[in-house]
Design an enzyme around this catalytic site. Sequence first.
Site, PDB file in Angstrom:
ATOM      1  N   LYS A 172      84.640  38.169  48.274  1.00 16.56           N
ATOM      2  CA  LYS A 172      84.738  38.288  46.906  1.00 16.56           C
ATOM      3  C   LYS A 172      83.398  38.473  46.272  1.00 16.56           C
ATOM      4  O   LYS A 172      83.541  39.255  45.169  1.00 16.56           O
ATOM      5  CB  LYS A 172      85.101  36.818  46.282  1.00 16.56           C
ATOM      6  N   ARG A 187      85.484  26.124  40.543  1.00 14.84           N
ATOM      7  CA  ARG A 187      85.754  25.682  41.777  1.00 14.84           C
ATOM      8  C   ARG A 187      86.534  24.208  41.861  1.00 14.84           C
ATOM      9  O   ARG A 187      86.726  23.856  42.927  1.00 14.84           O
ATOM     10  CB  ARG A 187      84.357  25.778  42.682  1.00 14.84           C
ATOM     11  N   ARG A 210      77.677  36.742  59.116  1.00 14.76           N
ATOM     12  CA  ARG A 210      76.656  37.372  58.131  1.00 14.76           C
ATOM     13  C   ARG A 210      75.153  36.744  58.179  1.00 14.76           C
ATOM     14  O   ARG A 210      74.553  37.255  57.743  1.00 14.76           O
ATOM     15  CB  ARG A 210      77.363  37.250  56.736  1.00 14.76           C
ATOM     16  N   ARG A 265      73.751  34.164  56.909  1.00 18.91           N
ATOM     17  CA  ARG A 265      72.992  33.425  55.620  1.00 18.91           C
ATOM     18  C   ARG A 265      72.415  32.231  55.995  1.00 18.91           C
ATOM     19  O   ARG A 265      72.966  31.630  56.923  1.00 18.91           O
ATOM     20  CB  ARG A 265      73.945  33.470  54.571  1.00 18.91           C
ATOM     21  N   ARG A 292      82.145  23.636  53.516  1.00 27.33           N
ATOM     22  CA  ARG A 292      82.617  24.670  52.565  1.00 27.33           C
ATOM     23  C   ARG A 292      84.064  24.873  52.237  1.00 27.33           C
ATOM     24  O   ARG A 292      84.983  24.854  51.340  1.00 27.33           O
ATOM     25  CB  ARG A 292      81.867  25.755  52.406  1.00 27.33           C
TER      26      ARG A 292
HETATM   27  P1  AMP Z   1      78.744  31.333  46.714  1.00 25.92           P
HETATM   28  O1  AMP Z   1      77.664  32.323  46.737  1.00 25.92           O
HETATM   29  O2  AMP Z   1      79.813  31.269  45.859  1.00 25.92           O
HETATM   30  O3  AMP Z   1      79.405  31.148  48.010  1.00 25.92           O
HETATM   31  O4  AMP Z   1      78.087  29.773  46.465  1.00 25.92           O
HETATM   32  C1  AMP Z   1      77.037  29.364  47.481  1.00 25.92           C
HETATM   33  C2  AMP Z   1      76.763  27.909  47.184  1.00 25.92           C
HETATM   34  O5  AMP Z   1      76.426  27.461  45.611  1.00 25.92           O
HETATM   35  C3  AMP Z   1      78.077  26.984  47.215  1.00 25.92           C
HETATM   36  O6  AMP Z   1      78.369  26.802  48.677  1.00 25.92           O
HETATM   37  C4  AMP Z   1      77.650  26.059  46.307  1.00 25.92           C
HETATM   38  O7  AMP Z   1      76.883  24.929  47.086  1.00 25.92           O
HETATM   39  C5  AMP Z   1      77.032  26.496  45.309  1.00 25.92           C
HETATM   40  N1  AMP Z   1      77.946  26.840  44.253  1.00 25.92           N
HETATM   41  C6  AMP Z   1      78.347  27.998  43.586  1.00 25.92           C
HETATM   42  N2  AMP Z   1      79.189  28.049  42.715  1.00 25.92           N
HETATM   43  C7  AMP Z   1      79.310  26.784  42.524  1.00 25.92           C
HETATM   44  C8  AMP Z   1      80.191  26.237  41.656  1.00 25.92           C
HETATM   45  N3  AMP Z   1      81.137  26.697  40.731  1.00 25.92           N
HETATM   46  N4  AMP Z   1      80.421  24.730  41.695  1.00 25.92           N
HETATM   47  C9  AMP Z   1      79.820  24.170  42.630  1.00 25.92           C
HETATM   48  N5  AMP Z   1      78.712  24.610  43.311  1.00 25.92           N
HETATM   49  C10 AMP Z   1      78.745  26.004  43.311  1.00 25.92           C
END
Ligand code: AMP
Length: 184
Positions: free
Chosen positions: A10, A86, A125, A127, A138
């Site tokens: 995404k 989320r 990946r 990270r 997650r």
């Molecule tokens: P992402 O890049 O979207 O995979 O986000 C990386 C990390 O940021 C996630 O694993 C969460 O720990 C945190 N995070 C990002 N967006 C949210 C959200 N809407 N609510 C809670 N945690 C978030």
Amino acid sequence: MILGRQGSGKGTQSLRIADAYGCVHVSTGDVLRAAVSEGTELGLKAAAVMESGGLVSDEIMNGIVAERLAKPDIGERGVLLDGFPRTADQADALERILTDLGHSLSLAINLDVPVDEVTDRMMARGRSDDTEEAIRRRLQLYEEQTAPLLDWFEERDLLATIDGLGSEGVVFERLRAVIAKCVA
Ligand code: AMP
């Protein structure tokens, strides 16, 4: 907005959509990663949660999004929200935020990639927050907290589920086809 399991592509597809349609791309993961690398108060709060694969609190996330969506470029160019909402609380907050600003949601894209495939992709990946334990956490939180939102969007007649398997270009064409129907 776009939702999908972590590793569904995404982030990559969001950049392509923002580029093609000229909308603002708001990734809450990017906002948090920037805060962590700048060492801000938010970054200090979020770092450990992100490392463990947990979710940053709804209160913090809703505040970040409310503040970002209030900026004038959102009304001018439109926005693609990536990684938010989320949780059910975040979805309710988003509805309130948009209503208060006189905006509305036009489409929720579910980029669908099976669990086995996203696990392989995330392991590949590399990270720093992609440890095996964090990935498992997650994905578990996605099923528990985020997947139920699909019904929330479906009830509002906003949901389009896209098959996220295939090359980046093929998936992007599928996305374009559903976006075309809604921005036409
Ligand atoms: P992402 O890049 O979207 O995979 O986000 C990386 C990390 O940021 C996630 O694993 C969460 O720990 C945190 N995070 C990002 N967006 C949210 C959200 N809407 N609510 C809670 N945690 C978030």
